[in-house]
Design an enzyme around this catalytic site. Sequence first.
Site, PDB file in Angstrom:
ATOM      1  N   THR A 178      58.568   1.542 113.784  1.00 15.92           N
ATOM      2  CA  THR A 178      57.897   1.057 114.998  1.00 15.92           C
ATOM      3  C   THR A 178      58.650  -0.176 115.495  1.00 15.92           C
ATOM      4  O   THR A 178      59.202  -0.924 114.692  1.00 15.92           O
ATOM      5  CB  THR A 178      56.445   0.673 114.637  1.00 15.92           C
ATOM      6  OG1 THR A 178      55.737   1.859 114.296  1.00 15.92           O
ATOM      7  CG2 THR A 178      55.739  -0.049 115.766  1.00 15.92           C
ATOM      8  N   THR A 211      53.736  -3.713 112.408  1.00 12.41           N
ATOM      9  CA  THR A 211      54.310  -2.423 112.066  1.00 12.41           C
ATOM     10  C   THR A 211      54.007  -2.123 110.606  1.00 12.41           C
ATOM     11  O   THR A 211      54.018  -3.010 109.772  1.00 12.41           O
ATOM     12  CB  THR A 211      55.827  -2.380 112.324  1.00 12.41           C
ATOM     13  OG1 THR A 211      56.340  -1.138 111.841  1.00 12.41           O
ATOM     14  CG2 THR A 211      56.567  -3.493 111.618  1.00 12.41           C
ATOM     15  N   ASP A 247      47.911   2.141 115.001  1.00 14.77           N
ATOM     16  CA  ASP A 247      47.507   0.812 115.466  1.00 14.77           C
ATOM     17  C   ASP A 247      48.291   0.329 116.682  1.00 14.77           C
ATOM     18  O   ASP A 247      47.798  -0.487 117.465  1.00 14.77           O
ATOM     19  CB  ASP A 247      47.701  -0.211 114.340  1.00 14.77           C
ATOM     20  CG  ASP A 247      49.164  -0.264 113.882  1.00 14.77           C
ATOM     21  OD1 ASP A 247      49.766   0.811 113.709  1.00 14.77           O
ATOM     22  OD2 ASP A 247      49.704  -1.374 113.721  1.00 14.77           O
TER      23      ASP A 247
HETATM   24  N1  GLY Z   1      52.197   1.467 112.909  1.00 15.90           N
HETATM   25  C1  GLY Z   1      52.510   2.645 113.557  1.00 15.90           C
HETATM   26  C2  GLY Z   1      51.606   3.755 113.242  1.00 15.90           C
HETATM   27  O1  GLY Z   1      50.976   3.762 112.188  1.00 15.90           O
HETATM   28  O2  GLY Z   1      51.504   4.641 114.030  1.00 15.90           O
END
Ligand code: GLY
Length: 308
Positions: free
Chosen positions: A197, A248, A228
């Site tokens: 991410t 992330t 998230d």
């Molecule tokens: N942190 C990125 C996701 O879990 O989609």
Amino acid sequence: MKNLIALIALALMPAAALAEAPAPDAPKWSLAIHGGAGTLDPAQMTPERRAEYEAALQAALDAGAKVLAEGGSAMDAVKAAIIPMEDSPLFNAGKGAVLTWDGTNELDASIMDGRDRSAGAVAGVKTVKNPILLADKVRTDSEHVFLMGAGAEAFALDKGFAVTPPEYFATPARREALERMKAKQLSALDVDHKFGTVGAVALDQKGNLAAGTSTGGMTGKRWGRVGDAPVIGAGTYADNRACAVSATGWGEYFLRVGVAHEICAFKASVYAPCRKVNTCLANCRAWRCIRRLILLFCPTPAQSGTVR
Ligand code: GLY
């Protein structure tokens, strides 16, 4: 939890105003970026590959830094830093995003302006090259905060975003990861190696904060799973009264705790008494000594993981 590596880019408010005048050479702006959390397989991390990642991260930093150094806004810097990472196949955002169980890309992004806490977010978009720009469009050109799927794409069309063919996003490495996951019945954690991410937080010369995050989610995600990154308060939050956060890692954990907002709320609660003490003691002769103690609890921008 140890393996659920989470990384948080954090920018703090210009607390120098609370305590003492900044040093003449103190940065007037700051920028922090991330390109994912997790462990890259050392066997795959050849010097050439490492150089590729470093160059891509540097390009993102340079793009954001240019905006800030020229007096641009934290919001523009965050977008400028995230776009090159969305355009790079090395990260799990935009081009190079991980694939869903069905072999498609569903992209999530969000952005928040610390000046007024205006925010925009999109989830599950499939044909928008730079989801961070669409998230910002939701913020500036709609009365909503969060659009998803077909609706988000219809909004993008309405606002003049080009339709990017879905094939643009998928890379051979991501296809291989999905196939390996299915063949060996692995979890996303086994094939993603790192989450990838991308995100940025910025403090501009006017003291304004902004945060943005963009992702493809997790390999093999199903059933419209959203992590998230596009959820304001979980993966992204910015508030001039506190800090800016882009997270992330494994999204489900950030979602449960509302990590980004939680951090901002904590920072705000730390700063509030500092401000009060500062005001009360501003004219006190003992202030100089006491201030040293208070500084321990009032981090300055230099402690914010600033990257320049
Ligand atoms: N942190 C990125 C996701 O879990 O989609």
